[in-house]
Design an enzyme around this catalytic site. Structure first.
Site, mmCIF file in Angstrom:
data_model
loop_
_atom_site.group_PDB
_atom_site.id
_atom_site.type_symbol
_atom_site.label_atom_id
_atom_site.label_comp_id
_atom_site.label_asym_id
_atom_site.label_seq_id
_atom_site.Cartn_x
_atom_site.Cartn_y
_atom_site.Cartn_z
ATOM 1 N N HIS A 75 0.846 -1.190 0.000
ATOM 2 C CA HIS A 75 0.000 0.000 0.000
ATOM 3 C C HIS A 75 0.881 1.239 0.000
ATOM 4 O O HIS A 75 1.836 1.330 0.779
ATOM 5 C CB HIS A 75 -0.908 0.019 1.245
ATOM 6 C CG HIS A 75 -2.224 -0.662 1.034
ATOM 7 N ND1 HIS A 75 -3.422 -0.051 1.306
ATOM 8 C CD2 HIS A 75 -2.515 -1.890 0.559
ATOM 9 C CE1 HIS A 75 -4.412 -0.893 1.018
ATOM 10 N NE2 HIS A 75 -3.884 -2.016 0.579
ATOM 11 N N TYR A 202 -9.318 8.171 5.554
ATOM 12 C CA TYR A 202 -9.533 8.944 6.764
ATOM 13 C C TYR A 202 -10.607 9.985 6.470
ATOM 14 O O TYR A 202 -10.444 10.807 5.557
ATOM 15 C CB TYR A 202 -8.253 9.659 7.201
ATOM 16 C CG TYR A 202 -7.092 8.745 7.498
ATOM 17 C CD1 TYR A 202 -7.041 8.024 8.689
ATOM 18 C CD2 TYR A 202 -6.031 8.618 6.598
ATOM 19 C CE1 TYR A 202 -5.972 7.191 8.975
ATOM 20 C CE2 TYR A 202 -4.954 7.793 6.872
ATOM 21 C CZ TYR A 202 -4.932 7.068 8.063
ATOM 22 O OH TYR A 202 -3.868 6.244 8.339
ATOM 23 N N PRO A 294 -3.656 3.876 18.314
ATOM 24 C CA PRO A 294 -3.635 3.253 16.991
ATOM 25 C C PRO A 294 -3.773 4.234 15.837
ATOM 26 O O PRO A 294 -3.903 3.807 14.693
ATOM 27 C CB PRO A 294 -4.839 2.307 17.048
ATOM 28 C CG PRO A 294 -5.801 2.983 17.967
ATOM 29 C CD PRO A 294 -4.945 3.651 19.011
ATOM 30 N N LYS A 298 1.447 2.242 14.535
ATOM 31 C CA LYS A 298 2.858 2.099 14.876
ATOM 32 C C LYS A 298 3.151 0.948 15.834
ATOM 33 O O LYS A 298 4.304 0.557 15.994
ATOM 34 C CB LYS A 298 3.371 3.395 15.523
ATOM 35 C CG LYS A 298 3.315 4.621 14.631
ATOM 36 C CD LYS A 298 4.247 4.509 13.448
ATOM 37 C CE LYS A 298 4.311 5.810 12.669
ATOM 38 N NZ LYS A 298 5.126 5.683 11.450
ATOM 39 N N TYR A 389 4.913 8.745 8.460
ATOM 40 C CA TYR A 389 3.806 7.783 8.347
ATOM 41 C C TYR A 389 4.356 6.356 8.194
ATOM 42 O O TYR A 389 3.810 5.413 8.772
ATOM 43 C CB TYR A 389 2.956 8.166 7.140
ATOM 44 C CG TYR A 389 1.633 7.467 7.005
ATOM 45 C CD1 TYR A 389 0.702 7.454 8.042
ATOM 46 C CD2 TYR A 389 1.264 6.873 5.793
ATOM 47 C CE1 TYR A 389 -0.529 6.842 7.886
ATOM 48 C CE2 TYR A 389 0.034 6.256 5.631
ATOM 49 C CZ TYR A 389 -0.856 6.239 6.685
ATOM 50 O OH TYR A 389 -2.092 5.643 6.519
#
Length: 392
Positions: A75, A202, A294, A298, A389
């Protein structure tokens, strides 16, 4: 009755404990893993699924990546939606140009268990550690097991999570904790349905955050921000799909692929970090050493990183009598931990605007959308986002 002494007693058969166990066996260090749950529960628990490039490299270099390389999905994009539209970031072409590999954690755990056993390791399922205590002489430590034989080792690695035995055994020695309650809760929903978006999604909405994360071709993870104290039973399947459609703005951007809900749970977003992940004969890794919210995926990646560093330090101590690696363990891992926490905290601020119509709430939401607009338009901001990220 007490078993023969081993080099390292590992508490917990999650990613941290299993990676550590495999790396120790690879280095010729004998160890035993104690896991309070049965094997079916360990291998069936659905958790995170986004592995950073560093985690994939560690697993690949140590022969632990056959499953994820064969079945994992690469991804490189994430998508943001709000009442101001939609935009997609191809983070795989930004920052350091690193992707995520999506591989459900339960599949990784199954792979790691199988490889650990193939290498001759011992796992005791249904063995809950009750107490960790150093004994005289100080060269060993005993783990007392509920309803089973005690185990002694040169070292104990607490990889048994936030509520396990390793953490309180360390904090009882005076180790302090830095912590934050983010004041946000998510309803985490796993559904038997293909992903509805090509990217991680998101959604910012006045009713709260919603998230879309692919797991496999047939299973998708969704998140819905909900009030603190919400019970999962309060959310019927109809209510879940209706709220997801509203917050993900399906009337504007297209429908979701729905399916039966496999599981649902409420997660309170909290973070903490122990000021030191170990001392003496007891060392921690993964959630036992620090809990991270979350919001930036990570947790599993920090677990792999800490397991790698701890395996190296324990090998040096056991094989060469040199404890300098253990003395450096905190200094080696904590900068990575705090970097991950800083970005996770930043992500939480981006995704969760304050509720209400008072002056401060309106001000907070305006800042939230200013952050989002900067992320949409600024290449420098996009590079920062991409590097953090995917980075650890």
């Amino acid at each position: 009755m007490t078993t023969a002494q081993v080099g390292v007693v590992i508490l917990g058969a999650g990613p941290a404990g299993l990676v550590l166990g495999n790396l120790l066996l690879d280095r010729g260090i004998d160890c035993v893993i104690l896991e309070r749950r049965d094997r079916a529960a360990v291998e069936g628990r659905a958790r995170a699924g986004f592995l950073a490039a560093h985690s994939v490299r560690v697993l690949t270099e140590h022969g632990l990546a056959a499953g994820l390389l064969a079945r994992g999905k690469t991804h490189t994009t994430c998508l943001f939606r709000s009442d101001r539209g939609e935009f997609t970031l191809d983070y795989g072409k930004l920052g350091l140009g690193e992707p995520h590999t999506v591989y459900p954690q339960q599949e990784l755990v199954r792979d790691l268990i199988a490889e650990y056993l193939r290498r001759g390791g011992e796992i005791r399922f249904g063995a809950e550690a009750a107490e960790v205590a150093e004994e005289a002489p100080a060269a060993r430590v005993r783990v007392r097991v509920h309803g089973g034989a005690d185990v002694t080792g040169r070292y104990v690695a607490g990889c048994d999570g936030h509520r396990g035995t390793g953490r309180p055994a360390l904090t009882a020695r005076g180790t302090r904790t830095a912590r934050r309650d983010h004041g946000v809760s998510w309803l985490a929903v796993l559904v038997a349905a293909p992903p509805s978006l090509e990217a991680v999604g998101y959604a910012l909405h006045e009713r709260g955050f919603a998230g879309h994360m692919a797991r496999t071709d047939t299973v998708t993870r969704y998140y819905l921000q909900c009030p603190r104290g919400t019970a999962p039973a309060d959310w019927s399947e109809d209510r879940i799909w209706t709220e997801l459609a509203t917050r993900l703005r399906t009337a504007e951007f297209g429908p979701l692929r729905d399916g039966p809900v496999l599981e649902k749970a409420v997660v309170d977003l909290r973070s903490d970090v122990l000021e030191s992940p170990g001392t003496g004969r007891l060392w921690l890794a993964g959630d036992a050493a620090g809990l991270i919210s979350p919001s930036a995926a990570k947790g599993a990646n920090l677990a792999v990183l800490q397991a790698e560093l701890l395996a190296r330090a324990l090998e040096t101590a056991l094989a060469h009598g040199d404890a300098t690696g253990l003395a450096r363990y905190a200094a080696d891992c904590l900068p990575h931990v705090w970097r991950a926490h800083e970005f996770s905290h930043w992500m939480s601020g981006l995704l969760h605007g304050p509720a209400g119509q008072d002056d401060e709430a309106r001000y907070g939401r305006a800042l939230q959308y200013a952050r989002l607009e900067s992320l949409r338009t600024s290449r420098a901001h996009q590079d920062f986002f991409a590097e953090n990220y995917t980075g650890i």
